[in-house]
Design a protein around this motif. Structure first.
Motif, mmCIF file in Angstrom:
data_model
loop_
_atom_site.group_PDB
_atom_site.id
_atom_site.type_symbol
_atom_site.label_atom_id
_atom_site.label_comp_id
_atom_site.label_asym_id
_atom_site.label_seq_id
_atom_site.Cartn_x
_atom_site.Cartn_y
_atom_site.Cartn_z
ATOM 1 N N VAL A 96 -33.739 5.429 -15.846
ATOM 2 C CA VAL A 96 -32.984 6.069 -14.767
ATOM 3 C C VAL A 96 -33.903 6.184 -13.558
ATOM 4 O O VAL A 96 -35.077 6.564 -13.703
ATOM 5 C CB VAL A 96 -32.504 7.474 -15.198
ATOM 6 N N GLU A 97 -33.393 5.847 -12.382
ATOM 7 C CA GLU A 97 -34.140 6.004 -11.128
ATOM 8 C C GLU A 97 -33.311 6.900 -10.207
ATOM 9 O O GLU A 97 -32.189 6.562 -9.860
ATOM 10 C CB GLU A 97 -34.352 4.647 -10.456
ATOM 11 N N LEU A 98 -33.871 8.051 -9.837
ATOM 12 C CA LEU A 98 -33.159 9.044 -9.033
ATOM 13 C C LEU A 98 -33.931 9.373 -7.764
ATOM 14 O O LEU A 98 -35.157 9.479 -7.800
ATOM 15 C CB LEU A 98 -32.975 10.340 -9.826
ATOM 16 N N THR A 99 -33.202 9.561 -6.673
ATOM 17 C CA THR A 99 -33.875 10.064 -5.475
ATOM 18 C C THR A 99 -34.410 11.459 -5.801
ATOM 19 O O THR A 99 -33.945 12.112 -6.751
ATOM 20 C CB THR A 99 -32.911 10.157 -4.285
ATOM 21 N N ALA A 100 -35.370 11.919 -5.037
ATOM 22 C CA ALA A 100 -35.959 13.239 -5.286
ATOM 23 C C ALA A 100 -34.889 14.331 -5.231
ATOM 24 O O ALA A 100 -34.853 15.218 -6.102
ATOM 25 C CB ALA A 100 -37.062 13.526 -4.271
ATOM 26 N N GLU A 101 -33.987 14.262 -4.262
ATOM 27 C CA GLU A 101 -32.926 15.269 -4.153
ATOM 28 C C GLU A 101 -31.990 15.210 -5.353
ATOM 29 O O GLU A 101 -31.588 16.240 -5.899
ATOM 30 C CB GLU A 101 -32.143 15.089 -2.856
ATOM 31 N N SER A 102 -31.627 14.017 -5.781
ATOM 32 C CA SER A 102 -30.771 13.880 -6.967
ATOM 33 C C SER A 102 -31.470 14.424 -8.209
ATOM 34 O O SER A 102 -30.837 15.072 -9.050
ATOM 35 C CB SER A 102 -30.388 12.420 -7.184
ATOM 36 N N ALA A 103 -32.753 14.171 -8.339
ATOM 37 C CA ALA A 103 -33.513 14.679 -9.482
ATOM 38 C C ALA A 103 -33.541 16.204 -9.482
ATOM 39 O O ALA A 103 -33.370 16.828 -10.530
ATOM 40 C CB ALA A 103 -34.930 14.115 -9.466
ATOM 41 N N ARG A 104 -33.720 16.801 -8.316
ATOM 42 C CA ARG A 104 -33.707 18.270 -8.220
ATOM 43 C C ARG A 104 -32.343 18.832 -8.611
ATOM 44 O O ARG A 104 -32.246 19.849 -9.308
ATOM 45 C CB ARG A 104 -34.098 18.715 -6.817
ATOM 46 N N ARG A 105 -31.267 18.169 -8.162
ATOM 47 C CA ARG A 105 -29.915 18.627 -8.524
ATOM 48 C C ARG A 105 -29.679 18.465 -10.022
ATOM 49 O O ARG A 105 -29.043 19.304 -10.659
ATOM 50 C CB ARG A 105 -28.857 17.884 -7.724
#
Length: 88
Positions: free
Chosen positions: A61-70
């Motif tokens: 899985v590759e997530l933007t930093a904001e998506s990872a925080r959410r």
């Protein structure tokens, strides 16, 4: 800039692989680096794997930093909403 900071954690769960079959996962490797596929400069990358099996026993899985925080917040919220005796 790459951090090369990698965190590996033992886990116990299941993942659905590319062929549609479920398999056991026992490790999660988490790192912030350049993605392979996501359209972002850097992403939080998570590899769920079973090292006892072949290299195909992996889900990435590759997530933007904001998506990872959410995602972290959503996981914490879901766990907090579950009865304590179920999350032991």
């Amino acid at each position: 800039m790459c951090t090369y900071a990698t965190v590996k954690e033992s886990i116990d769960g299941s993942a659905k692989g590319p062929n549609g079959s479920w398999f056991h996962v026992s490790t999660a490797t988490v790192y912030f680096d350049h993605p392979v596929h996501a359209m972002a400069e850097h992403t939080l990358n998570i590899d769920f794997a079973d090292p006892q099996r072949d290299p195909a026993a992996r889900v990435a899985v590759e997530l933007t930093a904001e998506s990872a925080r959410r995602l972290v917040a959503a996981i914490q919220e879901a766990l907090a909403a579950a009865p304590a005796e179920l999350t032991v």
